[in-house]
Design a protein around this motif. Sequence first.
Motif, PDB file in Angstrom:
ATOM      1  N   VAL A   7       1.007  -0.886   0.124  1.00  0.00           N
ATOM      2  CA  VAL A   7       0.070  -0.322   0.193  1.00  0.00           C
ATOM      3  C   VAL A   7       0.938   1.661   0.165  1.00  0.00           C
ATOM      4  O   VAL A   7       0.922   2.463  -0.745  1.00  0.00           O
ATOM      5  N   GLU A   8       2.208   0.946   0.619  1.00  0.00           N
ATOM      6  CA  GLU A   8       2.406   2.280   0.892  1.00  0.00           C
ATOM      7  C   GLU A   8       3.647   2.970  -0.558  1.00  0.00           C
ATOM      8  O   GLU A   8       3.476   3.967  -0.553  1.00  0.00           O
ATOM      9  N   LYS A  11       0.628   4.341  -3.141  1.00  0.00           N
ATOM     10  CA  LYS A  11      -0.362   5.506  -2.651  1.00  0.00           C
ATOM     11  C   LYS A  11      -0.205   6.473  -3.731  1.00  0.00           C
ATOM     12  O   LYS A  11      -1.518   7.253  -3.602  1.00  0.00           O
ATOM     13  N   ASP A  12       0.613   6.604  -4.513  1.00  0.00           N
ATOM     14  CA  ASP A  12       1.213   7.814  -5.190  1.00  0.00           C
ATOM     15  C   ASP A  12       0.560   7.273  -6.572  1.00  0.00           C
ATOM     16  O   ASP A  12       0.449   8.373  -7.698  1.00  0.00           O
ATOM     17  N   VAL A  16      -5.863   5.100  -1.522  1.00  0.00           N
ATOM     18  CA  VAL A  16      -5.424   3.737  -0.854  1.00  0.00           C
ATOM     19  C   VAL A  16      -6.474   3.091  -0.204  1.00  0.00           C
ATOM     20  O   VAL A  16      -6.623   1.500  -0.546  1.00  0.00           O
ATOM     21  N   CYS A  20      -6.490  -1.068  -0.645  1.00  0.00           N
ATOM     22  CA  CYS A  20      -6.970  -1.890   0.162  1.00  0.00           C
ATOM     23  C   CYS A  20      -8.107  -3.152  -0.071  1.00  0.00           C
ATOM     24  O   CYS A  20      -7.810  -4.344   0.514  1.00  0.00           O
ATOM     25  N   ARG A  27      -8.960  -0.889   5.775  1.00  0.00           N
ATOM     26  CA  ARG A  27      -7.782   0.599   5.879  1.00  0.00           C
ATOM     27  C   ARG A  27      -7.482   0.843   6.916  1.00  0.00           C
ATOM     28  O   ARG A  27      -5.647   1.735   7.395  1.00  0.00           O
ATOM     29  N   TYR A  30      -3.854  -0.887   7.607  1.00  0.00           N
ATOM     30  CA  TYR A  30      -2.901   0.147   7.019  1.00  0.00           C
ATOM     31  C   TYR A  30      -2.892   1.337   7.411  1.00  0.00           C
ATOM     32  O   TYR A  30      -1.407   1.625   8.607  1.00  0.00           O
ATOM     33  N   TYR A  31      -3.307   2.059   8.595  1.00  0.00           N
ATOM     34  CA  TYR A  31      -3.454   3.549   8.974  1.00  0.00           C
ATOM     35  C   TYR A  31      -2.641   3.564   9.899  1.00  0.00           C
ATOM     36  O   TYR A  31      -1.395   3.640  10.854  1.00  0.00           O
ATOM     37  N   ARG A  34       0.978   2.377   9.594  1.00  0.00           N
ATOM     38  CA  ARG A  34       1.486   3.381   9.466  1.00  0.00           C
ATOM     39  C   ARG A  34       2.496   4.453  10.842  1.00  0.00           C
ATOM     40  O   ARG A  34       3.428   5.162  10.361  1.00  0.00           O
TER      41      ARG A  34
END
Length: 208
Positions: A7-8, A11-12, A16, A20, A27, A30-31, A34
């Motif tokens: 994901v990281e 993500k660009d 996101v 996911c 999500r 993931y957060y 992070r």
Amino acid sequence: MVPEIVVEELKDKMPVYQICQHLDIPRSTYYRWRKQEQAERTKKKKWMEQQVGEQCRKHKFRYGYRKITALLNRTMKINHKFVQRVMQKYGWQCRVKRKKRKQTGQPYQVAENVLNRELQANRPLQKLVTDITYLPFEPKELYLSSNQDLFNGEIIAYSIGDHQNVEFVLDTLSQLPFLPKGCTLHSDQESVYTSHLYQQKIKEEALL
């Protein structure tokens, strides 16, 4: 590869939530990952800053960032740019102090203060200043004798030695280029500058 890392990395390129969904992870997972990663990076950065500070204090702020980096790289991996930023952030830069010099007898001649704080020059080699600075290099002390042109701040002559005697400053004086008439060389009233040999050389060079 760990899904959160995927994901990281993506993500660009896409939202996101879509990544996911494709990876079938919430999500929130993931957060949470992070947030933990950021906390670990912050903790590691703080620890590395502490290592820089310990080395600076250990060596009494005598070393620049390159020397501190070399010392730290003996036991860890650290970038010199990071060390430089940390030292600037906390004011841990190398503190080169001017060495107090003992007077050795009465001065041969005490000159008038011609500059009188007029430190601006209109042309090169109009006004020069000279001084001796203490350089803390282990295991012994060294000294820097320099002549600076006040027109542009350029150091036009310098010598490094382990004795701050008359011969030392005369060596710096001998390195000066041809000087125009009316050039002023300003120094303090230390004995090396007021000595007979130095004053004689000043007169030969026609310096005020």
